[in-house]
Design a protein around this motif. Structure first.
Motif, short mmCIF file in Angstrom:
data_model
loop_
_atom_site.label_atom_id
_atom_site.label_comp_id
_atom_site.label_asym_id
_atom_site.label_seq_id
_atom_site.Cartn_x
_atom_site.Cartn_y
_atom_site.Cartn_z
N GLU A 128 0.87 -1.19 0.00
CA GLU A 128 0.00 0.00 0.00
C GLU A 128 0.90 1.24 0.00
O GLU A 128 1.99 1.19 0.59
CB GLU A 128 -0.82 0.03 1.30
N PRO A 129 0.45 2.35 -0.58
CA PRO A 129 1.29 3.56 -0.54
C PRO A 129 1.51 4.06 0.89
O PRO A 129 0.60 3.98 1.72
CB PRO A 129 0.48 4.58 -1.33
N ARG A 130 2.75 4.51 1.16
CA ARG A 130 3.07 5.12 2.46
C ARG A 130 3.67 6.49 2.18
O ARG A 130 4.39 6.64 1.19
CB ARG A 130 4.11 4.28 3.22
N MET A 131 3.39 7.45 3.06
CA MET A 131 3.92 8.79 2.81
C MET A 131 5.39 8.84 3.23
O MET A 131 5.76 8.33 4.28
CB MET A 131 3.11 9.85 3.58
N PHE A 132 6.19 9.48 2.39
CA PHE A 132 7.63 9.53 2.60
C PHE A 132 8.07 10.99 2.53
O PHE A 132 7.78 11.67 1.54
CB PHE A 132 8.30 8.70 1.50
N ASN A 133 8.72 11.48 3.61
CA ASN A 133 9.13 12.88 3.62
C ASN A 133 10.41 13.07 2.82
O ASN A 133 11.35 12.28 2.92
CB ASN A 133 9.33 13.37 5.06
#
Ligand code: GAP
Length: 442
Positions: A128-133
């Motif tokens: 699943e997509p995960r947010m990456f800074n």
């Protein structure tokens, strides 16, 4: 010339002639980080100089600044970067590659059984997509814990906002006025590439113009026009420059309006500079997070307000790449291919090549004396090896606009041959006038 071929040829020329090298090449390179060689550093310095002259020295209403790369971590909370400067990422459990969730090569919806990894082709292996800074983190001081985290700035703009009152008060400017800065920025880009177009370490040339609320739209339009004029003044092909307006959904979290100046690269129309109406977003947020008043008192109007900001933000590396792409050409001359970088003389790394026609009859001595005199005025290159035609070709590839040859006539009539890179036309110029002649044409 096919577009991919042009980029390949340019990358190869940049390495061969010392414009750009891969970072840490002897260790296999570091992803999307590049080093500038002797010619590249001159080109990029010329771009930055021209920007600084146009934005700071030529104007009474803009001051310069050089803020530090490391800033208080709260700056990035206030700016919205800690929470919002993110890209959605997916991993392939099979081949361990990582992609942006919106990578057009991904077939199907990441996280679903039918989604297919674009590298190994496995179905159902994408997470699943995960947010990456995108901000690079490091630690300040000897302890590597969360309290010591600091970031490498992802834009230079914030250094300007937090210093706006310092600059305003020390320079005795009044609104409307601007602050300009050139400096490094860092982004842990997920899909970097296209040579120096998108890199993880790059230089920005940013200017923040502080205006009275209500006058922002007018200033925004002015700045759009001035910035486009600047790019044209570098000699870029006008038909390859265009505007792209950000639709509502495209706007960054801080922007009320945004336009990009785009250039038609071999890999498509792409942004080289952004002009943003940031409203009072940044100063209001810094006022809130720092607890310090960042209002301006307008004496003439007896009014207090938080200024609105119109930002112009260009990448020095991107402008350098644009110049290289725009300048590269190949021509057939007497059955041979001539590679030319038709750079504007003002940004060309070397302004003049100086050559003795032959290595005898006192020509090298005269040419050396001339070279030493000219290099006090602008960048020059002395070359006495090989046939004169070869020496001209080497300078053509480096983008050098003028070739100055000391020949038999010089000994008799005290004149030299000046050869023009683009037309290959030659003319005779007095030995004592060469410096002035070249300078007039820079
Ligand atoms: N302060 C606003 C700002 O940073 P941006 O559109 O994210 O806006 C501005 O960046 C400019 O900085 C771009 O137009 C581009 O020229 C340059 N830039 C941004 N990211 C870059 C990268 N990864 N590599 C090279 N240049 C980049």
């Amino acid at each position: 010339m096919a577009d991919t071929t042009l980029m390949d040829k340019l990358v190869s020329l940049c390495k061969r002639r010392g414009f750009v090298f891969q970072s840490s090449e002897i260790y296999g390179g570091l992803g999307s980080v590049w080093d500038y060689g002797p010619l590249g550093v001159e080109l990029k310095t010329n771009v930055k100089d021209r920007w600084w002259r146009a934005m700071v020295h030529a104007r009474d209403d803009i001051e310069g600044l050089d803020a530090a790369i490391l800033m208080h971590p709260k700056v990035w909370e206030a700016s919205g970067h800690v929470s919002g400067f993110t890209d959605p990422l997916v991993d392939c459990r099979q081949c361990k590659n990582r992609f942006r969730a919106d990578d057009p090569r991904i077939k199907g919806k990441p996280g679903q059984p039918d989604a297919q990894c674009p590298v190994c082709g496995t179905r159902g292996s994408l997470t699943e997509p995960r947010m990456f800074n995108l901000m690079f983190k490091t630690f300040m001081g000897p302890v590597e814990d969360s309290a010591a985290v600091v970031y490498l700035r992802p834009e230079t703009a914030q250094g300007i906002y937090v210093n706006y009152l310092n600059v305003l008060q020390s320079s005795r400017q009044r609104i409307p006025f601007g602050i300009a800065q050139i400096g490094k920025a860092f982004r842990n880009e997920i899909t970097p590439g296209n040579f120096i177009f998108r890199t993880r370490e790059f230089e920005q040339m940013e200017m923040q113009f502080f205006v009275q609320p209500g006058s922002d739209t007018e200033w925004f339009e002015r700045w759009r026009e001035w910035r486009m004029d600047w790019h044209r003044s570098l000699g870029l092909t006008p038909a390859k420059l265009q505007w792209h307006q950000h639709a509502g959904s495209e706007l960054a979290h801080y922007a009320r309006a945004a336009f990009d100046i785009e250039y038609q690269f071999p890999f498509g129309w792409q942004e080289i500079e952004g002009i943003h109406n940031r409203g009072d977003f940044d100063l209001s947020r810094h006022q809130e997070y720092s607890g310090k008043k960042l209002e301006y008192f307008d004496q003439a109007q007896n009014q207090r307000y938080i200024p609105y900001i119109v930002e112009t933000s260009a990448g020095a590396d991107r402008v350098a790449l644009t110049l290289l792409v725009d300048a590269y050409r190949e021509e057939e001359v007497e059955g041979e291919t001539r590679v030319v970088l038709g750079l504007s003389p003002s940004v060309a790394p070397i302004k003049a090549g100086v050559f003795p026609l032959v290595k005898k009859d006192g020509m090298p001595e005269l040419a050396t004396t001339l070279y030493h005199e000219l290099r006090r005025q602008f960048t020059c290159f002395y070359d006495d090896s090989g046939a004169i035609g070869r020496r001209y070709r080497r300078m053509d590839e480096a983008g050098t606009p003028f070739g100055v040859t000391v020949d038999g006539e010089t000994l008799v009539a005290r004149t030299v041959t000046v050869r023009h890179r683009d037309s290959m036309q030659q003319e005779r110029v007095g030995l004592d006038r060469v410096g002035e002649y070249v300078r007039e044409r820079l």
